[in-house]
Design a protein around this motif. Structure first.
Motif, PDB file in Angstrom:
ATOM      1  N   PRO A 108       0.333  -1.079  -0.509  1.00 11.33           N
ATOM      2  CA  PRO A 108      -0.436   0.054   0.025  1.00 11.33           C
ATOM      3  C   PRO A 108       0.892   0.931  -0.287  1.00 11.33           C
ATOM      4  O   PRO A 108       1.874   1.287   0.289  1.00 11.33           O
ATOM      5  CB  PRO A 108      -0.262  -0.082   1.460  1.00 11.33           C
ATOM      6  CG  PRO A 108      -0.690  -1.485   1.387  1.00 11.33           C
ATOM      7  CD  PRO A 108       0.273  -2.440   0.934  1.00 11.33           C
ATOM      8  N   ALA A 112      -1.173   5.325   3.061  1.00 10.70           N
ATOM      9  CA  ALA A 112      -2.371   4.063   3.111  1.00 10.70           C
ATOM     10  C   ALA A 112      -1.811   3.111   4.678  1.00 10.70           C
ATOM     11  O   ALA A 112      -2.393   2.723   5.492  1.00 10.70           O
ATOM     12  CB  ALA A 112      -2.667   3.617   2.375  1.00 10.70           C
ATOM     13  N   ARG A 116      -2.906   2.770   8.448  1.00  9.99           N
ATOM     14  CA  ARG A 116      -3.986   1.230   8.937  1.00  9.99           C
ATOM     15  C   ARG A 116      -3.135   1.259  10.131  1.00  9.99           C
ATOM     16  O   ARG A 116      -3.451   0.488  10.611  1.00  9.99           O
ATOM     17  CB  ARG A 116      -3.157   0.622   7.920  1.00  9.99           C
ATOM     18  CG  ARG A 116      -3.392  -1.489   8.240  1.00  9.99           C
ATOM     19  CD  ARG A 116      -4.252  -2.028   7.720  1.00  9.99           C
ATOM     20  NE  ARG A 116      -4.164  -3.566   8.401  1.00  9.99           N
ATOM     21  CZ  ARG A 116      -5.565  -3.638   8.550  1.00  9.99           C
ATOM     22  NH1 ARG A 116      -6.459  -2.677   9.066  1.00  9.99           N
ATOM     23  NH2 ARG A 116      -6.010  -4.643   9.711  1.00  9.99           N
TER      24      ARG A 116
END
Ligand SMILES: Nc1ncnc2c1ncn2[C@@H]1O[C@H](COP(=O)(O)OP(=O)(O)OP(=O)(O)O)[C@@H](O)[C@H]1O
Ligand SMILES: [Mg+2]
Length: 346
Positions: A108, A112, A116
């Motif tokens: 990612p 991102a 996360r």
């Protein structure tokens, strides 16, 4: 993701650590592997993770034969008791690690990954430790970070080997509740190893009891406790005592005295009678009852445990009575099994 383990065998230098284990785990289930030291729990977990390969048998993830796949291909998250965090990395870097090391195609974006990792910090209820190093956390916090790191790769399956092993009783209890709630929220298929039966019974949907590389019984906590399938399971789970008895046409005899028709449907001959302290009651009526000499009396939470030496072999049986009952038993006591379990002796 459901997992199907089929006739799995694992030998280490000809030593059979696993001996034909078959197990079906449903998608979203929380399963405990419980058993004494050396029974094969870690071996089974490592085979499911792909850290070890079977001597024979197979492991399916859904419809897919995963037996020869790598850890990465299986996409499992795991936390082992001694699988420490990276000491030289901050918490946030530890959690992000599994995503950062992916090949460019599957990785990612930086933003991102950061998102996360910080979502996971919220999930483990430690939003303010992102920039700390592992040595600046308590043991329980470290275990939660290890769990977040395992969850970061969005595993299909979560495998935990005694994740709370090194922690004190109170922290373990908190983490248990926390992990159960986390499981309910995320719905990952989770298999965890413990040799703490309270932990297994309290947390899991089903318990797998293992002994000597085999599965002795699989069942809900109620089934395991109330309907143990073998003498091993009965004596391993919960407190229990055992008496050598004989069965004659459904009637049970201890040293030639009848205890009543407790064994309907069981074969005649020698048998092992298993009794739990809470399933025995002190009585004045000698008919069908068992007598013996009080050996010790101990306080045990809300009950008093009276240990009674029974019969010619002076087998020790524990009876639980409410501690509030202000009597100090001594001399000869008589008690009656409200419930018991019999297995043929062989
Ligand atoms: N790499 C290995 N080489 C040789 N024997 C092994 C290896 N790993 C495990 N064993 C043996 O296999 C058996 C099962 O071990 P395993 O670690 O699965 O037990 P366990 O149930 O996890 O026990 P514990 O509760 O002590 O962690 C043990 O007798 C162990 O000595
Ligand atoms: Mg182990």
């Amino acid at each position: 993701m459901d997992i199907s383990v089929r006739r799995l065998c694992k030998e280490f230098d000809r030593y059979p650590a696993l001996n034909g284990v078959s197990l079906e785990v449903g998608s979203g289930e929380l399963i405990a592997l419980l058993g004494p030291s050396g029974s094969g729990k870690t071996t089974l977990l490592r085979l499911i993770a792909g850290l070890e390969f079977p001597t024979s048998g197979s492991i399916y993830f859904g419809k897919e034969d995963a037996s020869q796949k790598s850890v990465q291909e299986r996409n499992v998250g795991f936390v082992f008791q001694h699988y420490a965090l990276f000491r030289h990395m901050t918490v946030i870097d530890n959690i992000s690690f599994g995503l950062r090391v992916r090949g460019r195609r599957n990785r990612p974006s930086d933003a991102a990954i950061r998102k996360r990792a910080s979502d996971l910090l919220d999930l483990i209820q430690l939003p303010n430790v992102a920039n700390r190093f592992p040595h600046q956390l308590s043991g329980g916090q470290r275990q939660r970070v290890a769990l977040a790191r395992a969850l970061a790769i969005e595993p299909r399956v979560l495998l935990l080997d005694e994740p709370f092993g090194a922690l004190d009783a109170k922290v373990r209890k908190e983490l248990r509740r926390w992990l159960r709630e986390l499981h309910e929220r995320t719905g990952h298929t989770t298999i965890f190893v413990t040799h703490d039966q309270e932990e297994a019974m309290e947390m899991s949907d089903r318990v797998v009891v293992m002994s000597q590389g085999r599965i002795e019984q699989v069942g809900t906590p109620d089934e395991i406790y109330d309907r143990p399938a073998s003498p091993f399971v009965f004596s391993f789970i919960g407190d229990s005592g055992e008496l050598a008895v004989t069965i004659d046409r459904g009637e049970v005899f201890l040293d030639g005295r009848s205890l009543g028709p407790l064994a309907e449907g069981l074969p005649d001959g020698r048998a092992r009678m298993f009794l739990r302290p809470h399933d025995l009651e002190i009585t004045d009526d000698p008919a069908g009852a068992i007598s013996g000499e009080v050996a010790t009396v101990r306080r045990h939470a809300a009950t008093r445990r009276i240990e009674i030496a029974v019969g010619e072999k002076r087998q020790r049986i524990e009876v639980a009575v409410p501690a509030t009952r202000g009597f100090v038993p001594e001399g000869t006591q008589t008690f009656r099994p409200v419930r018991c379990r019999l297995f043929p002796a062989n």
